[in-house]
Design a protein around this motif. Sequence first.
Motif, short mmCIF file in Angstrom:
data_model
loop_
_atom_site.label_atom_id
_atom_site.label_comp_id
_atom_site.label_asym_id
_atom_site.label_seq_id
_atom_site.Cartn_x
_atom_site.Cartn_y
_atom_site.Cartn_z
N LYS A 21 3.05 -8.54 -12.35
CA LYS A 21 3.11 -7.46 -13.34
C LYS A 21 2.73 -6.13 -12.70
N PHE A 22 3.20 -5.06 -13.33
CA PHE A 22 2.77 -3.72 -12.92
C PHE A 22 2.19 -2.98 -14.12
N LYS A 23 1.53 -1.86 -13.86
CA LYS A 23 1.00 -1.00 -14.91
C LYS A 23 1.67 0.36 -14.81
N VAL A 24 2.18 0.83 -15.95
CA VAL A 24 2.86 2.13 -16.02
C VAL A 24 2.00 3.07 -16.86
N LEU A 25 1.70 4.23 -16.31
CA LEU A 25 0.83 5.20 -16.98
C LEU A 25 1.42 6.60 -16.85
N ILE A 56 4.67 7.59 -28.01
CA ILE A 56 4.03 8.85 -28.40
C ILE A 56 2.67 8.90 -27.72
N SER A 57 2.41 9.98 -27.02
CA SER A 57 1.15 10.09 -26.27
C SER A 57 -0.05 10.15 -27.22
N ASP A 58 -1.18 9.68 -26.73
CA ASP A 58 -2.40 9.67 -27.54
C ASP A 58 -3.10 11.03 -27.52
N HIS A 59 -4.31 11.09 -28.06
CA HIS A 59 -5.03 12.37 -28.16
C HIS A 59 -5.39 12.95 -26.80
N ARG A 60 -5.34 12.12 -25.76
CA ARG A 60 -5.62 12.60 -24.40
C ARG A 60 -4.35 13.03 -23.67
N GLY A 61 -3.20 12.86 -24.34
CA GLY A 61 -1.94 13.19 -23.68
C GLY A 61 -1.50 12.10 -22.71
N THR A 62 -1.84 10.84 -23.03
CA THR A 62 -1.58 9.72 -22.13
C THR A 62 -0.74 8.65 -22.82
N VAL A 63 0.14 8.02 -22.06
CA VAL A 63 0.87 6.83 -22.49
C VAL A 63 0.59 5.72 -21.49
N SER A 64 0.07 4.60 -21.98
CA SER A 64 -0.15 3.42 -21.15
C SER A 64 0.73 2.29 -21.70
N VAL A 65 1.69 1.86 -20.90
CA VAL A 65 2.62 0.84 -21.36
C VAL A 65 1.88 -0.47 -21.64
N ALA A 66 0.80 -0.73 -20.95
CA ALA A 66 0.03 -1.96 -21.14
C ALA A 66 -0.77 -1.95 -22.44
N GLU A 67 -0.94 -0.77 -23.07
CA GLU A 67 -1.79 -0.67 -24.26
C GLU A 67 -1.08 -0.08 -25.47
N ASP A 68 -0.04 0.70 -25.26
CA ASP A 68 0.58 1.45 -26.35
C ASP A 68 1.87 0.80 -26.84
N LEU A 69 2.17 1.08 -28.10
CA LEU A 69 3.37 0.54 -28.72
C LEU A 69 4.61 1.31 -28.30
N SER A 70 5.69 0.55 -28.06
CA SER A 70 7.01 1.16 -28.00
C SER A 70 7.58 1.11 -29.41
N PHE A 71 7.99 2.26 -29.93
CA PHE A 71 8.48 2.34 -31.30
C PHE A 71 9.98 2.12 -31.41
N GLY A 73 13.89 1.40 -28.74
CA GLY A 73 14.49 1.25 -27.42
C GLY A 73 15.02 -0.15 -27.22
N THR A 74 15.05 -0.64 -25.98
CA THR A 74 15.51 -2.00 -25.70
C THR A 74 14.42 -3.02 -25.96
N TYR A 75 13.21 -2.57 -26.23
CA TYR A 75 12.10 -3.45 -26.60
C TYR A 75 11.16 -2.66 -27.50
N THR A 76 10.36 -3.36 -28.28
CA THR A 76 9.38 -2.72 -29.15
C THR A 76 8.04 -3.42 -29.03
N GLY A 77 6.98 -2.73 -29.46
CA GLY A 77 5.65 -3.31 -29.39
C GLY A 77 4.98 -3.05 -28.05
N VAL A 78 3.85 -3.72 -27.83
CA VAL A 78 3.14 -3.60 -26.56
C VAL A 78 3.73 -4.63 -25.61
N GLU A 79 4.49 -4.18 -24.65
CA GLU A 79 5.19 -5.05 -23.72
C GLU A 79 5.01 -4.50 -22.30
N VAL A 80 4.11 -5.11 -21.57
CA VAL A 80 3.77 -4.61 -20.23
C VAL A 80 5.00 -4.55 -19.33
N MET A 81 5.86 -5.59 -19.40
CA MET A 81 7.01 -5.68 -18.50
C MET A 81 8.34 -5.48 -19.22
#
Length: 468
Positions: A21-25, A56-71, A73-81
């Motif tokens: 797995k990888f982490k995207v930030l 959508i970025s959080d209050h810090r202006g950050t998007v973490s694919v490992a923690e944030d929802l995809s609303f 696209g080709t996938y939805t929800g919290v999907e690391v890969m």
Amino acid sequence: MAQSAPPVLSVVPTRALVDEKFKVLVENLAPGSPVTLHSLHQSDDQDYWEAFGHYISDHRGTVSVAEDLSFGGTYTGVEVMGLLWSMRPLPGTREGVRLRKRNVCTPMLVSISVYRGHLAEGFRDQSPLASVLIERWYMAPGVQRIDIREKGVRGTLLIPPGPGPFPGVLDMWGGGGKLAEYRSSLLASHGYASFVLEYFTDDEMRKTVGLSYFEAAFDILKNHPQVIPDRIGIFGFCLGSSAAMHMVTRSTIVKASSKYLEHVYVKVYATNTLPEKKSFNTCLDGLLSINVLFQPLCCVGVSGFHVIPPEYSMRGVSEVVDKYFHVICVDENNHQIWREVALQLMKDPSKKLNMGNISCPLLLVIGLDDQNCAASKFAEDIIQTLNDTGKDHLLTTVQYPGAGHLIEPPFSPHIRATAFMTGSNSKLILLLGGQTKPHADAQEDGWRKILAFLQHHLYFSTTTTARM
């Protein structure tokens, strides 16, 4: 007023095996900013594949694919890969393409980019806010690749890094044709000397290849100096799993090479099977003529079946399809559904392998939405046979609702339908089945279980996996 820093995209690690797995930030965005994360890969067949998710970025202006929802696209929800397993061909790509690594000596190059707003198309017409190029490898550093052309057998042997010798795996794909080395490369990266066979790639092979071909391949593998001869497993997918089951139920032609005779003598002596106690030197000539059964220690069957008897050549597969063509149906896209073909054979007991003959552990990996082969029906028959013969302890089955036929290593794109060349060289599109998300889950969990199964039966202890 000082200018704000530009967005920063990071992917960790940028170089890894395909099952890691990888982490995207994404950082330095304005809080509450809609962005699209997009992946793009050009395959060895020169087709482009993409995936994307809306964030959508959080209050810090950050998007973490490992923690944030995809609303969306080709996938939805919290999907690391999700940026890998939900990949699909770009619009306009020819029908029935499949993403396969042809050259395992090079990485899959995937461009990960972040775009302003929520996009669903036109990525090439937009300038990304940031991009990162990552490498995904099937072959870890130090893995050796050896072309095998001997005893009439063709294939590739992948040997793990290190001094060895290693447990071996005989790897057999299905009837799709062409030599596919990527699964064996990944197995070698996990510590197994994996020999992947070519056996369904041209008319001549289809006419002549039978059980003896796979027995010869097993013999080549066990006699290789980097392979432990009595720690070999068999791994088959679809038609390859049928060949694997033939070997573990019917084959008796497995001989020890002379280089392992002393090891064999100790084993034979320990079981008191020699007529009298003699020294190794005085028994050497006699042992040279003994058929020592270095049988497979375990067998893995993915989307498999246990029909079509071994006296058939591979040509018999085309003959079976022709014979039962009347049971083939098509879906709304005119994709052929073959799941009923092999079931017709199972109705005739003489066409089934006697699975009660197995003597090694067997793992069956099954997608319950398999539209190409009704693997779950065959599993039911195998379960019944092993229960009746008191060998049910040898069988492990894992079944996945919503998964289709082509269960690959983790994070591979889901292929619901694929182009297929028949024995008469006519091209058609086969429906393989499955839904993208559950199929992706099955590939990740199934691969984990396969590696654990092989490790338990071939290593008997924890083994070190090569890393990128």
